[in-house]
Design an enzyme around this catalytic site. Structure first.
Site, PDB file in Angstrom:
ATOM      1  N   ASP A   1       0.724  -1.113   0.157  1.00 16.43           N
ATOM      2  CA  ASP A   1      -0.080  -0.012  -0.108  1.00 16.43           C
ATOM      3  C   ASP A   1       0.825   1.196   0.150  1.00 16.43           C
ATOM      4  OD1 ASP A   1      -1.881   2.127   0.532  1.00 16.43           O
ATOM      5  OD2 ASP A   1      -2.937   1.033   2.084  1.00 16.43           O
TER       6      ASP A   1
ATOM      7  N   SER B   1      -2.579  14.660 -13.999  1.00 18.59           N
ATOM      8  CA  SER B   1      -3.892  14.457 -14.855  1.00 18.59           C
ATOM      9  C   SER B   1      -4.272  15.876 -15.259  1.00 18.59           C
ATOM     10  CB  SER B   1      -4.975  14.250 -13.650  1.00 18.59           C
ATOM     11  OG  SER B   1      -6.349  14.173 -14.333  1.00 18.59           O
TER      12      SER B   1
ATOM     13  N   TYR C   1     -10.235  15.670  -6.124  1.00 22.73           N
ATOM     14  CA  TYR C   1      -9.053  14.707  -6.764  1.00 22.73           C
ATOM     15  C   TYR C   1      -8.201  15.841  -7.534  1.00 22.73           C
ATOM     16  CZ  TYR C   1      -7.546  12.014 -10.875  1.00 22.73           C
ATOM     17  OH  TYR C   1      -6.751  11.582 -11.718  1.00 22.73           O
TER      18      TYR C   1
ATOM     19  N   LYS D   1      -3.972  16.273  -7.824  1.00 25.02           N
ATOM     20  CA  LYS D   1      -3.210  16.402  -8.865  1.00 25.02           C
ATOM     21  C   LYS D   1      -2.444  17.764  -9.264  1.00 25.02           C
ATOM     22  CE  LYS D   1      -4.054  12.082  -9.852  1.00 25.02           C
ATOM     23  NZ  LYS D   1      -3.029  11.281  -9.981  1.00 25.02           N
TER      24      LYS D   1
END
Length: 254
Positions: A58, A137, A150, A154
């Site tokens: 992880d 992204s 999110y 990024k």
């Protein structure tokens, strides 16, 4: 033989990157939090004649990431390329976010990248340099509604890429990032499903709407991304560092 470690490589973009780097001649350590996924991709590489190991850990655990790099060095003979690909997405408005949502998102997408940079750099500093490649992204260049946290992770990856590129250049370590768009993976299936109710869309309609934003008029494949990561991992990108480059078919142009 050059050695690469790819996190989050049990499926999707990470799998495509691992397979492409193996095809390019790298020995590849395949990481995924899902043990079966990591082992499946490592076996796929081995069956094609490549050298690979599976590393089920992880990335939110700093110790696990450092141990993964140490195992890669021990079993494959070094570490030349680190691809911090592991990432997750979640669809929610900013007003709905809970502390757990934020911790989970930043734990994988930001802390995991930091730990990957640290672990790789610790080895590369002592062995003549290397290449660190991070997953950003289009949402790291333009904030997307319903994907605010999110997007924030990024944007953070872009900052980490720039800062670490400056700090590590003296050790002949380059740091760059790739910025995919709308990729035909499980992640975008999830986004399509969960964003639909916010937009009043049936399943599949949100993906179709976003696809219409793409200049090249097709959904991106994981292999599209992997081809660019191949460049970043190879010698042709030796003079490139600190960049977070769009590979999105022409959605966000900078």
């Amino acid at each position: 033989m050059s050695v690469a470690l790819v996190t989050g490589a049990g499926r999707g973009i990470g799998r495509a990157i691992a397979l492409r780097l193996a095809k390019d001649g790298h020995a590849v350590a395949v990481n995924d939090v899902n043990k079966e996924g990591a082992e499946s991709v490592a076996a796929e590489i081995a069956s094609a004649g490549g050298s690979s190991i599976a590393l089920p850990f992880d990335v939110t655990s700093r110790d696990a990431v450092f141990d993964g790099v140490a195992t890669t060095v021990d079993q494959l003979g070094g570490l030349d390329v680190m691809v911090n690909n592991a990432g997750i997405a979640q669809v929610k408005t900013l007003l709905e976010l809970t502390p757990d949502d934020l911790q989970t998102m930043f734990g994988v997408n930001v802390f995991g990248v930091v730990y990957g940079i640290q672990a790789a750099a610790e080895h590369m500093k002592e062995h003549g340099g290397g290449k660190i490649i991070n997953a950003a992204s289009i949402a790291g260049h333009s904030g997307f509604d319903f994907l605010g946290h999110y997007s924030a992770t990024k944007f953070a990856v872009r900052a980490l890429t720039q800062a670490s590129a400056k700090e590590l250049a003296q050790y002949k370590i380059t740091v760059n990032a790739y910025c995919p768009g709308i990729v035909g993976t499980d992640m975008w299936d999830l986004i399509d499903e969960k964003m639909g109710p916010y937009l009043g869309n049936e399943r599949g309609e949100t993906l179709k709407q976003y696809t219409e934003l793409i200049a090249l008029k097709r959904v991106q494949t994981p292999e599209d991304v992997a081809g660019f990561v191949s460049y970043l991992a190879g010698p042709d990108s030796d003079y490139m560092t600190g960049q977070s480059v769009m590979i999105d078919g022409g959605i966000v142009m900078v």
